[in-house]
Every structure is written in structure tokens, then in C-alpha cells.
Design a protein around this motif. Sequence first.
Motif, PDB file in Angstrom:
ATOM      1  N   PHE A 141       1.358  -1.082   0.230  1.00 48.00           N
ATOM      2  CA  PHE A 141      -0.207  -0.344  -0.082  1.00 48.00           C
ATOM      3  C   PHE A 141       0.745   0.960  -0.057  1.00 48.00           C
ATOM      4  N   ALA A 142       2.153   0.931   0.891  1.00 50.64           N
ATOM      5  CA  ALA A 142       3.163   1.717   0.789  1.00 50.64           C
ATOM      6  C   ALA A 142       3.697   2.781  -0.430  1.00 50.64           C
ATOM      7  N   ALA A 143       4.173   1.991  -0.991  1.00 49.17           N
ATOM      8  CA  ALA A 143       5.264   1.310  -2.134  1.00 49.17           C
ATOM      9  C   ALA A 143       3.966   2.154  -3.275  1.00 49.17           C
ATOM     10  N   ARG A 144       2.650   2.404  -3.218  1.00 50.66           N
ATOM     11  CA  ARG A 144       1.938   2.451  -4.426  1.00 50.66           C
ATOM     12  C   ARG A 144       1.230   3.771  -4.044  1.00 50.66           C
ATOM     13  N   GLY A 145       2.045   4.501  -3.077  1.00 55.52           N
ATOM     14  CA  GLY A 145       1.791   6.191  -2.773  1.00 55.52           C
ATOM     15  C   GLY A 145       1.005   5.948  -1.997  1.00 55.52           C
ATOM     16  N   GLY A 146       0.564   4.993  -0.502  1.00 56.92           N
ATOM     17  CA  GLY A 146      -0.132   5.125   0.362  1.00 56.92           C
ATOM     18  C   GLY A 146       0.330   5.895   1.673  1.00 56.92           C
ATOM     19  N   ARG A 147      -0.439   6.756   2.505  1.00 55.95           N
ATOM     20  CA  ARG A 147       0.325   7.408   3.059  1.00 55.95           C
ATOM     21  C   ARG A 147       0.004   6.164   5.429  1.00 55.95           C
ATOM     22  N   ILE A 148       0.264   5.565   5.549  1.00 57.92           N
ATOM     23  CA  ILE A 148       0.459   5.079   6.826  1.00 57.92           C
ATOM     24  C   ILE A 148       1.191   6.092   7.729  1.00 57.92           C
ATOM     25  N   VAL A 149       0.357   6.634   8.960  1.00 56.85           N
ATOM     26  CA  VAL A 149       0.777   6.944   9.898  1.00 56.85           C
ATOM     27  C   VAL A 149       0.933   6.284  10.763  1.00 56.85           C
ATOM     28  N   GLN A 150       1.722   6.310  12.246  1.00 56.25           N
ATOM     29  CA  GLN A 150       2.064   5.497  13.569  1.00 56.25           C
ATOM     30  C   GLN A 150       1.505   6.430  14.756  1.00 56.25           C
ATOM     31  N   ASP A 151       0.514   6.375  14.718  1.00 54.98           N
ATOM     32  CA  ASP A 151      -0.472   7.088  15.762  1.00 54.98           C
ATOM     33  C   ASP A 151      -1.937   6.734  17.351  1.00 54.98           C
ATOM     34  N   GLU A 152      -1.913   6.924  18.195  1.00 53.95           N
ATOM     35  CA  GLU A 152      -3.474   6.406  18.828  1.00 53.95           C
ATOM     36  C   GLU A 152      -4.233   7.421  18.127  1.00 53.95           C
ATOM     37  N   VAL A 153      -5.321   6.941  17.967  1.00 56.28           N
ATOM     38  CA  VAL A 153      -6.517   7.119  17.481  1.00 56.28           C
ATOM     39  C   VAL A 153      -7.271   7.481  18.871  1.00 56.28           C
ATOM     40  N   GLY A 154      -7.599   8.654  19.322  1.00 58.38           N
ATOM     41  CA  GLY A 154      -8.323   9.049  20.629  1.00 58.38           C
ATOM     42  C   GLY A 154     -10.277   9.334  20.082  1.00 58.38           C
ATOM     43  N   ALA A 155     -10.397  10.666  19.549  1.00 58.08           N
ATOM     44  CA  ALA A 155     -12.033  10.662  18.469  1.00 58.08           C
ATOM     45  C   ALA A 155     -11.875  11.075  17.934  1.00 58.08           C
ATOM     46  N   LEU A 156     -13.478  10.706  17.719  1.00 57.61           N
ATOM     47  CA  LEU A 156     -13.698  11.380  16.247  1.00 57.61           C
ATOM     48  C   LEU A 156     -14.633  12.375  16.475  1.00 57.61           C
ATOM     49  N   ARG A 157     -15.098  12.959  15.368  1.00 57.92           N
ATOM     50  CA  ARG A 157     -16.162  13.746  15.460  1.00 57.92           C
ATOM     51  C   ARG A 157     -16.345  14.448  14.234  1.00 57.92           C
ATOM     52  N   ARG A 158     -17.600  14.713  13.291  1.00 52.03           N
ATOM     53  CA  ARG A 158     -18.624  15.697  12.045  1.00 52.03           C
ATOM     54  C   ARG A 158     -18.190  16.777  12.407  1.00 52.03           C
ATOM     55  N   GLU A 159     -17.460  17.175  11.447  1.00 49.93           N
ATOM     56  CA  GLU A 159     -17.869  18.921  11.560  1.00 49.93           C
ATOM     57  C   GLU A 159     -17.785  19.163   9.592  1.00 49.93           C
ATOM     58  N   GLY A 160     -19.104  19.717   9.650  1.00 51.79           N
ATOM     59  CA  GLY A 160     -19.552  20.198   7.865  1.00 51.79           C
ATOM     60  C   GLY A 160     -19.800  19.124   7.119  1.00 51.79           C
ATOM     61  N   ALA A 161     -18.605  18.943   6.413  1.00 48.80           N
ATOM     62  CA  ALA A 161     -18.596  17.933   5.463  1.00 48.80           C
ATOM     63  C   ALA A 161     -17.361  17.082   5.442  1.00 48.80           C
ATOM     64  N   LEU A 162     -16.825  17.438   6.766  1.00 48.63           N
ATOM     65  CA  LEU A 162     -15.562  16.624   7.608  1.00 48.63           C
ATOM     66  C   LEU A 162     -16.080  15.405   8.470  1.00 48.63           C
ATOM     67  N   TRP A 163     -14.909  14.194   8.685  1.00 47.96           N
ATOM     68  CA  TRP A 163     -14.554  14.100   9.970  1.00 47.96           C
ATOM     69  C   TRP A 163     -12.777  14.390  10.508  1.00 47.96           C
ATOM     70  N   ARG A 164     -13.510  14.726  11.456  1.00 40.94           N
ATOM     71  CA  ARG A 164     -11.496  15.555  12.209  1.00 40.94           C
ATOM     72  C   ARG A 164     -11.961  14.052  12.898  1.00 40.94           C
ATOM     73  N   VAL A 165     -10.079  13.478  12.870  1.00 38.07           N
ATOM     74  CA  VAL A 165      -9.868  12.246  13.964  1.00 38.07           C
ATOM     75  C   VAL A 165      -8.429  12.511  14.415  1.00 38.07           C
ATOM     76  N   GLN A 166      -9.036  12.816  16.110  1.00 36.62           N
ATOM     77  CA  GLN A 166      -8.151  13.444  17.185  1.00 36.62           C
ATOM     78  C   GLN A 166      -6.892  12.744  17.682  1.00 36.62           C
ATOM     79  N   THR A 167      -5.739  12.188  17.248  1.00 33.98           N
ATOM     80  CA  THR A 167      -4.723  11.640  17.178  1.00 33.98           C
ATOM     81  C   THR A 167      -4.240  12.147  18.222  1.00 33.98           C
ATOM     82  N   GLY A 168      -2.921  11.361  19.139  1.00 36.53           N
ATOM     83  CA  GLY A 168      -1.464  12.092  19.774  1.00 36.53           C
ATOM     84  C   GLY A 168      -1.301  12.800  19.699  1.00 36.53           C
ATOM     85  N   GLN A 169      -0.833  13.268  18.375  1.00 34.93           N
ATOM     86  CA  GLN A 169      -0.197  14.299  17.563  1.00 34.93           C
ATOM     87  C   GLN A 169      -0.762  15.367  16.678  1.00 34.93           C
TER      88      GLN A 169
END
Length: 412
Positions: free
Chosen positions: A210-238
Motif C-alpha cells: 500500500f505504501a509503495a503504491r503511494g499510500g500514507r501510513i501514520v503511526q499514532d493513537e486514535v483518540g476521538a472522531l467527530r464530524r465537522e461540516g462535510a469532514l470527519w476529524r480524527v484526533q490523534t496523539g500528535q
Amino acid sequence: MSRSVLVLGAGIVGVSCALALQQRGLAVTLLDRREPGRETSYGNAGVIGRSSLVPLNNPGLYAKLPAYLGNRHPALHLDWRRALASPGWMLRFLWEARPSQASARIAAMNGLTASAVVRHRALMQQAGISHRLRETGTLKLWRSAAGAEAARAEQALFTAYGIASEILDRQGISALEPSLNPIFPTGLFVAANASVDSPGAVTAAYAALFAARGGRIVQDEVGALRREGALWRVQTGQGVHEAGDVVVALGPWSADLLAPLGLDPKLDVERGYHRHLAPQDGARLSRPVYDVDGAYFMTPMEEGYRITSGVDLSARDAPDRLRQIDSVTQSAREAFPLGAVIGPTWRGARPTLPDSLPMIGAAPGHDGLWLAFGNQHLGFSTGPMTGEILAALMCGEAPPVDPTPYAPGRYL
Ligand SMILES: Cc1cc2nc3c(=O)[nH]c(=O)nc-3n(C[C@H](O)[C@H](O)[C@H](O)COP(=O)(O)OP(=O)(O)OC[C@H]3O[C@@H](n4cnc5c(N)ncnc54)[C@H](O)[C@@H]3O)c2cc1C
């Protein structure tokens, strides 16, 4: 700009979703607090189960209940205190085993397993790890005379689904696996099943693809998820990640993130353990074996012979309860010449919904929120198909199989 998606969880299910979405041209970010494939997708028995059609909660469960509920069978341990404090999930799970559900459930399982080996084979070729795939089938073994009837019943079911199998006697078992001790009068060999020598390494290699094909991998703790307008916002540790669509593929942790949104997907876990042992005197197996009466899988792995235990129905994060894995290790020693234990005992949690089917699809009432979890005992096998179904639904395509049995709306 291409449509952006956040996939939460880099187990086999999340990685498969990420690959399938990327293939459709979406800009995918894959988030996990660990490196890909280090949790449940690491510790399983490595079986790609084409013939795994019947879930634990099938009509036959009721006859086994006295032994199971008394914690007298190594296949299952029930934490009674927990079950009585909150009996709802357990009652649903038992109710879902009723005979009227069986054939639809098996058909739905077949939808997920029919192409499991083909999909893994293709992904392994693309990832350059075909050497990890063993297309040598699986062997199920019975110690008692009653096994012959059980083997015939399974064979009849497999035949109905076009899966070839062979019933073996003691000599046939020895011919196939000469190192097994001759304690099994009956075996059932299914050539259509496959296995791998390291499910964690396979998942990691798919993530690398997936990464070799251009995908992005982020190593981080996912904390919370909320919708704001048309977007989902994922709060992570960083920081915060935003996208129009988000896929929750957090395996046994999926419900934690959904609870603050008011969503209870009725997800619980079936814990399980593994332990590696060294073979003795040059003994070897060419495929995973399942000892029905001993209640364990034994699979040749990179690290040694991996013994996996049955189901521990304790809370996900409760301390280890090693009695089951100790008992099945002893049974495995009766079946095969095993020496020293290698490394620590591992514990994981199979993510399970009451009907034993995963949730794949849109979360009702939450635009852009997609769910892919609950793959229970078979997630390593069914991960790639789960990804295909989810990606098709997200992109408005016809999924490869009818997605109705896996629709999140059945519990949400
Ligand atoms: C003992 C045992 C034997 C098994 N044997 C087999 C088998 O032989 N064949 C088979 O097909 N299946 C088998 N299974 C089932 C299979 O392993 C699972 O169904 C499958 O691995 C589930 O994959 P997943 O991607 O949903 O979950 P996981 O692999 O657990 O991935 C979830 C990911 O989410 C991440 N995560 C969780 N919370 C957060 C957070 N807050 N922030 C960031 N990241 C987070 C985790 O780090 C993890 O990487 C077995 C399971 C067990 C326990």
C-alpha cells in the motif's frame, strides 16, 4: 483532487480496505498506534479457511452447553461473573445459534471465504511474498470414535458448497502427516484451505505494498472522531486528520471509538492465546492441524509450531488466564513430538458480533462513516474480501457478493 479517506486500524481488515480503496483511486491514509499487523492479525493460527463455514454459535452449540458452561471443555472458558453482570450479549449470541438461522449464516460465511485463498494468493504475488503461502490444505482430527460421524456430516456440507474433502483413517492420517502420533482414528483433509508461516508478516507486507503504491501510513493513537461540516476529524496523539470519509477497522477496539457517537455495534470479544514450541527429533507438519477433542490448532510458523487456544469469554483487557493454553499445550504434546517453549505466550481478542458475521458498510445516520470489523475467528481469511466489499460500497459499485448479511444496520 481525489477523494480522501482515513482508514483507522492497520490489521488485516484495515490494510485490505486501504488497498482496495487505493486501487479505486482514492487518497488513503492508514492510521494505527502500532506497526501494521501487530495485534490480532499477528497472533492467529494463519489458516486461510475456505471451508470455514460454520460459526461457533451453530445449532450444535446447545448440546455442548453443559460442558462449556461448566468450564469443563478446553474449547471455551466463560467468565460467569461478567456474563451474569451483563447477560445481554451472551443471550443474543446463544439466540443467534438457533436452527432457523443456520443455512443463511453458512451462505453468508461462504460469501466471505469462497475467494479467500485466491485473493490472498494475488496479494502475496503483488507484495512479493508468495513463499509465505502454503497451499497444502488443513487436517481436522478426532480422537474418539464419534469423529467418523462428525467428519461425514462436515463432508456433506462441504460437498454442497463444492469443496472437496477426504475422510482419512489412522493409516491415511499417518501417510499425510507421518510425524503425528497415531492417536486419531479419523481425520478430514480439505485441500482447498491454505495457510501462511507468519500472518503478521503477511499483513505488514500488504501494508508495505500500500505504501509503495503511494499510500500514507501514520503511526499514532486514535483518540476521538467527530464530524465537522462535510469532514470527519480524527484526533490523534500528535494532531488532527481530516477527510470526507473515515473507515473504522479497529478490530476488537472498534466499539471504543464509536461509543461517543452514540453507536453501540454490539461488539464483544472472544479472547485466544498462542504459544510456540520447537519440534523434537526432526518431526514436522506440512499443514495446520486442528485437534477437535484437544481444542487447538497447531500450525508450522516461522517462529516454531504455533498452538492456538479456543475461546476465553473474559473481558477484553482482563489479565491473562493461562489455564486453557496450558491444557491445549499438553494435548498438543500428546499428538506431536514437541520440545521447548519458544518465547512468551501471546493473548489476543477475536472481534465478535452476536451473529458471528462482520459489519461491513455505512454506519446508519452518519454520512461518510464506514465500518469494517467483527471478523471473529476468520478475519485473516476474510480480510481481503471485507476490503473489496467495503470499497465497492463506498464507491457506488456492485459488491462482489450480496452485502446484506453484513450490513451494520442489523445492530445499529
Ligand atoms: C487465537 C486466534 C486464532 C485465530 N486464528 C485465525 C485463523 O487461523 N484464520 C483466520 O482467518 N483468522 C483467525 N483468527 C481471527 C483473526 O486473527 C481476526 O479476525 C483478525 O486478525 C481481525 O483483524 P482486524 O484487522 O479486524 O483486527 P486487528 O488485527 O486487531 O487490527 C486492529 C488494529 O487497530 C489498532 N488500534 C486499535 N485501537 C487503536 C487506537 N485507539 N488507535 C490506533 N490504532 C488502534 C490496533 O493496533 C490494531 O493494529 C484468530 C484469532 C485468534 C485470537
